[in-house]
Design a protein around this motif. Structure first.
Motif, PDB file in Angstrom:
ATOM      1  N   SER B  25      18.854 -65.583 -17.041  1.00  0.00           N
ATOM      2  CA  SER B  25      19.845 -64.413 -16.035  1.00  0.00           C
ATOM      3  C   SER B  25      19.153 -64.829 -14.675  1.00  0.00           C
ATOM      4  CB  SER B  25      19.340 -63.267 -16.709  1.00  0.00           C
ATOM      5  OG  SER B  25      18.120 -62.616 -16.401  1.00  0.00           O
ATOM      6  N   ASP B  87      28.401 -58.083  -9.675  1.00  0.00           N
ATOM      7  CA  ASP B  87      28.114 -58.130 -11.063  1.00  0.00           C
ATOM      8  C   ASP B  87      26.549 -58.452 -11.645  1.00  0.00           C
ATOM      9  OD1 ASP B  87      28.983 -58.048 -13.769  1.00  0.00           O
ATOM     10  OD2 ASP B  87      30.087 -60.139 -13.801  1.00  0.00           O
ATOM     11  N   ASP B  89      24.452 -60.369 -14.624  1.00  0.00           N
ATOM     12  CA  ASP B  89      24.477 -61.362 -15.638  1.00  0.00           C
ATOM     13  C   ASP B  89      23.999 -60.495 -17.053  1.00  0.00           C
ATOM     14  OD1 ASP B  89      24.616 -63.624 -14.045  1.00  0.00           O
ATOM     15  OD2 ASP B  89      22.699 -63.342 -13.540  1.00  0.00           O
ATOM     16  N   GLN B 110      27.325 -58.839 -17.941  1.00  0.00           N
ATOM     17  CA  GLN B 110      28.040 -59.988 -18.850  1.00  0.00           C
ATOM     18  C   GLN B 110      27.670 -59.736 -20.069  1.00  0.00           C
ATOM     19  OE1 GLN B 110      30.394 -62.344 -17.675  1.00  0.00           O
ATOM     20  NE2 GLN B 110      30.494 -61.227 -15.647  1.00  0.00           N
ATOM     21  N   ARG B 111      26.346 -59.514 -20.303  1.00  0.00           N
ATOM     22  CA  ARG B 111      25.842 -59.385 -21.823  1.00  0.00           C
ATOM     23  C   ARG B 111      24.923 -58.021 -21.733  1.00  0.00           C
ATOM     24  NH1 ARG B 111      23.235 -63.811 -25.042  1.00  0.00           N
ATOM     25  NH2 ARG B 111      24.340 -62.591 -26.776  1.00  0.00           N
TER      26      ARG B 111
END
Lengths: 330, 330
Positions: B25, B87, B89, B110-111
């Motif tokens: 990340s 955003d 990661d 994202q995760r």
């Protein structure tokens, strides 16, 4: 209390002569200090039980009774003020370094050993193992038990855990060095249960104690960096409590933000109070106590003062404020 | 609390996928639960600082402010309720396993990763590391930091020590397993200072808190195995204190010999009280709390009750006594 624990990482070396003397002994007398605390009783009983595993005949004496909260310790019922008859190969003073601290005039023993982490003026004993940097006498006995080759069983582990845990203030004081945590890990592995110990030592206050604390806190006074909690005879009467219910009241006074010294005054006569002082580290309360004939350590000291509560409060407050002034002007 | 710590001796295995995801990340958001405690803040900040040592860009959010006693934690000033733009990661939930506990409706990432030692109903996240037997989330993050290959520096060590120490009740709860003590030893070696932590977390009570405690204890009531401490609006007024000054009052009620359940009632409206229950282990107070719409854990639970102080006291006492009766008749 403010020194770093990180500087004491090294393993504790147990003097080989101490190990050999105990191995060679047959009949051992273990003694500790008056008003025994967790480290005194836990260390004395842990050593007693470990030596018995080696087949020794061991007696353990204390001039004062075992406080209620420590009566669950394995072997606690055997602690007696009576010195058994006959001779002893070895007398071991645990958590104290001079006969005077035991409250006895003499104690029997062909050889005198000392295991302690307090520095003393009078140096009793043929063989003294005194480590002022050790977290507790309990941690020293833990290392001794290992050096003696005795497997750590549950009973010994519980005794030594109580010794170590209570004397580091529950791992709160700076005496909590890395080796103290590692010793505790082994004790818990051997069967010491943190919650069981907590329930007996810290969660068994008398109801009267909390009622007394209520009255004392309700009348607490603060002067800048000093907080004073007092307990008077009428408070004991109103709550049915005794002086045994006042343990840690001084720490409570210290636990306030901005307070450097917490003071607890406990009435012991019509015009007399016993003072206990606790410092966060910046004021040396032992020096303050010396001004009125008392004594103690840098962060915990006390003595007796004559006068009414108001007079005693004013006297001790003046003494502490002088010390604070000296500190601040440095 | 009554289970043995000795059964959890094994080393903690950190999921390799968790390590890899964090390594891969670039921009990470760390979040924890509302009303953050020592484990939440210490774990979140310890992870944040460690990831920064790896060159990651990390933000840490909490909907609620950092309580006064935790503001000394390295990085505490960066905990913000504002979600940074752009955003991420990875979103890491620390010490909680579901978005609802963060107080936010959604959080970017994202995760989604979870690091927690609480079991939850709703299972948020793409990758969950949940160890209900771990002493604390702090101990889990400690192992994660080692697995990431980040050297433990003083700041990370202080954060994780506070997490571990506070969540084991200062090594008093049975969650204090051997690995917790060994982790603490390494943290102290890395520069965490037990007394410094103690001074901030446990010796920084407000004067008002102790004055309020005095009034509350003076009016404490006991019914056999149950002790009830209550704080009413007039007590706040008389002492200049607030609800923030009542932390641990429920534990205080439990700390009495012979008491199985300690109850703390805090007035939150003209006819409403917030109840906190603490059990020594023999009564499941979560089940008691469910009877009046509350919830919690076996040994710590609570909820809100309507009525005068006398009515609320009677209601909760009845519920606890029923549970005690069930326990004793087993």
């Amino acid at each position: 209390m403010l020194s770093s624990g990180a500087s004491r990482v090294m393993m504790m070396k147990v003097p080989p002569e101490l190990v050999q003397t105990l191995r060679d002994s047959r009949r051992v007398l273990v003694a500790t200090h008056i008003n025994p605390d967790g480290d005194a009783l836990g260390s004395a009983l842990g050593l007693t039980l470990a030596l018995r595993r080696m087949g020794k005949e061991v007696a353990v004496v204390d001039r004062d009774p075992v406080p209620r909260i420590y009566r669950f310790l394995p072997g606690a019922e055997e602690v007696s003020p009576e010195i058994p008859e006959g001779d002893f190969d070895v007398l071991v003073l645990v958590d104290c370094g001079e006969i005077e601290r035991t409250g006895y005039e003499t104690l029997p023993g062909q050889r005198g050993l000392v295991i302690d982490h307090h520095l003393t003026e009078r140096n009793f004993g043929d063989l003294r193992w005194v480590l002022s940097t050790a977290s507790s006498t309990g941690e020293m006995v833990f290392n001794l038990v290992k050096a003696l080759g005795v497997p750590l069983d549950r009973d010994v582990a519980v005794c030594l855990y109580v010794a170590l845990f209570t004397d580091t203030g529950g791992f709160r004081y700076s005496s909590s060095c890395p080796s103290a945590y590692r010793a505790a890990a082994e004790m818990v592995e051997a069967g010491a249960e943190p919650w069981e110990v907590t329930e007996h030592v810290y969660e068994s206050h008398s109801f009267q104690r909390l009622a007394l604390l209520g009255k004392a806190l309700d009348r607490m006074v603060r002067h800048e960096h000093v907080a004073i909690i007092a307990v008077t005879d009428d408070m004991y009467q109103a709550t049915g409590s005794t002086s045994e219910d006042t343990e840690n009241f001084a720490n409570m006074a210290r636990s306030i933000e901005g307070i450097e010294v917490g003071i607890f005054l406990r009435q012991i006569g019509p015009n007399a109070f016993k003072a206990s002082m606790r410092s966060k580290g910046r004021v040396n309360v032992a020096a303050v106590a010396e001004r009125f004939g008392g004594g103690g350590h840098h962060n915990a000291a006390g003595g007796i003062l004559q006068g009414t509560l108001e007079e005693v409060r004013a006297t001790i407050l003046k003494a502490v404020e002088d010390a604070l002034g000296n500190h601040q002007s440095r």
